[in-house]
Design a protein around this motif. Sequence first.
Motif, PDB file in Angstrom:
ATOM      1  N   VAL A 179      25.781 -45.730  51.697  1.00 28.82           N
ATOM      2  CA  VAL A 179      25.484 -46.453  52.939  1.00 28.82           C
ATOM      3  C   VAL A 179      24.621 -47.671  52.623  1.00 28.82           C
ATOM      4  CG1 VAL A 179      24.126 -46.302  55.079  1.00 28.82           C
ATOM      5  CG2 VAL A 179      25.809 -44.523  54.522  1.00 28.82           C
ATOM      6  N   ARG A 180      23.593 -47.475  51.820  1.00 34.92           N
ATOM      7  CA  ARG A 180      22.700 -48.574  51.451  1.00 34.92           C
ATOM      8  C   ARG A 180      23.453 -49.642  50.641  1.00 34.92           C
ATOM      9  NH1 ARG A 180      17.098 -47.758  50.806  1.00 34.92           N
ATOM     10  NH2 ARG A 180      17.282 -48.409  48.620  1.00 34.92           N
TER      11      ARG A 180
ATOM     12  N   THR B 116      21.864 -34.516  57.755  1.00 34.96           N
ATOM     13  CA  THR B 116      20.478 -34.969  57.860  1.00 34.96           C
ATOM     14  C   THR B 116      20.193 -35.995  56.771  1.00 34.96           C
ATOM     15  OG1 THR B 116      19.653 -33.309  56.326  1.00 34.96           O
ATOM     16  CG2 THR B 116      19.769 -32.678  58.682  1.00 34.96           C
ATOM     17  N   GLY B 117      19.065 -36.658  56.889  1.00 34.36           N
ATOM     18  CA  GLY B 117      18.642 -37.603  55.858  1.00 34.36           C
ATOM     19  C   GLY B 117      18.540 -36.943  54.497  1.00 34.36           C
ATOM     20  N   GLU B 118      18.050 -35.724  54.474  1.00 35.44           N
ATOM     21  CA  GLU B 118      17.927 -34.996  53.202  1.00 35.44           C
ATOM     22  C   GLU B 118      19.298 -34.743  52.592  1.00 35.44           C
ATOM     23  OE1 GLU B 118      16.327 -34.052  56.059  1.00 35.44           O
ATOM     24  OE2 GLU B 118      14.330 -34.717  55.425  1.00 35.44           O
TER      25      GLU B 118
ATOM     26  N   ALA C 215      16.503 -42.598  56.346  1.00 33.84           N
ATOM     27  CA  ALA C 215      17.974 -42.546  56.426  1.00 33.84           C
ATOM     28  C   ALA C 215      18.488 -43.164  57.727  1.00 33.84           C
ATOM     29  CB  ALA C 215      18.467 -41.112  56.283  1.00 33.84           C
ATOM     30  N   ALA C 216      17.820 -42.916  58.834  1.00 30.33           N
ATOM     31  CA  ALA C 216      18.263 -43.491  60.118  1.00 30.33           C
ATOM     32  C   ALA C 216      18.218 -45.013  60.057  1.00 30.33           C
ATOM     33  CB  ALA C 216      17.393 -42.975  61.262  1.00 30.33           C
ATOM     34  N   GLU C 217      17.177 -45.571  59.462  1.00 31.70           N
ATOM     35  CA  GLU C 217      17.062 -47.023  59.335  1.00 31.70           C
ATOM     36  C   GLU C 217      18.141 -47.580  58.392  1.00 31.70           C
ATOM     37  OE1 GLU C 217      14.389 -44.964  58.978  1.00 31.70           O
ATOM     38  OE2 GLU C 217      13.203 -45.473  60.743  1.00 31.70           O
TER      39      GLU C 217
END
Length: 171
Positions: free
Chosen positions: A62-63, A42-44, A104-106
């Motif tokens: 990722v970023r 998950t994003g968390e 996180a999805a973005e």
Amino acid sequence: MTWTAPEAERTGGSLVAGEREMLIGYLGWFRGTLLMKCAGLTGEQLAERTVEPSNLSLLGLVRHMAKVERTWFRQRFAGQAIEPMYDPGDGKDADFEQLDPATAAEDYARLVEESRLADEVVAGASFDDTFTHDGEVYNLRLVHIHLISEYARHIGHADLVRERLDGVTGA
């Protein structure tokens, strides 16, 4: 509904290909490997920093790699006049430190898109094509080698972060 990083596929690189196919193939393999490290989280979870005192997290990685892809391929190599991904005034580690699990999805989609755009930029280029950055001349071959080494380094970090998150190792 909570977003979860999707399963990712890793393309294979040839062990006997010519230089171009080999470098492009291995860059793709490392890109897929980083996404595989994120799969099912998950994003968390992706934003969690598990290797204290480091600011590393899977979401930060990722970023960061999205920023690296944009910087080296589109801004430097292609000379595209596009804004930096993160405000330089926020410091060199903004990609690692300004995490929001809700986006996180973005962030994940941005890495996938930057990789696609990078591939588009180099599709018709020669590995001997050059550009100048900070007074130094670089060629596209070096950019691929640099990106492969950058991914390899950070995938090692991702291994440690993921193992601390949920015990998953390998891949």
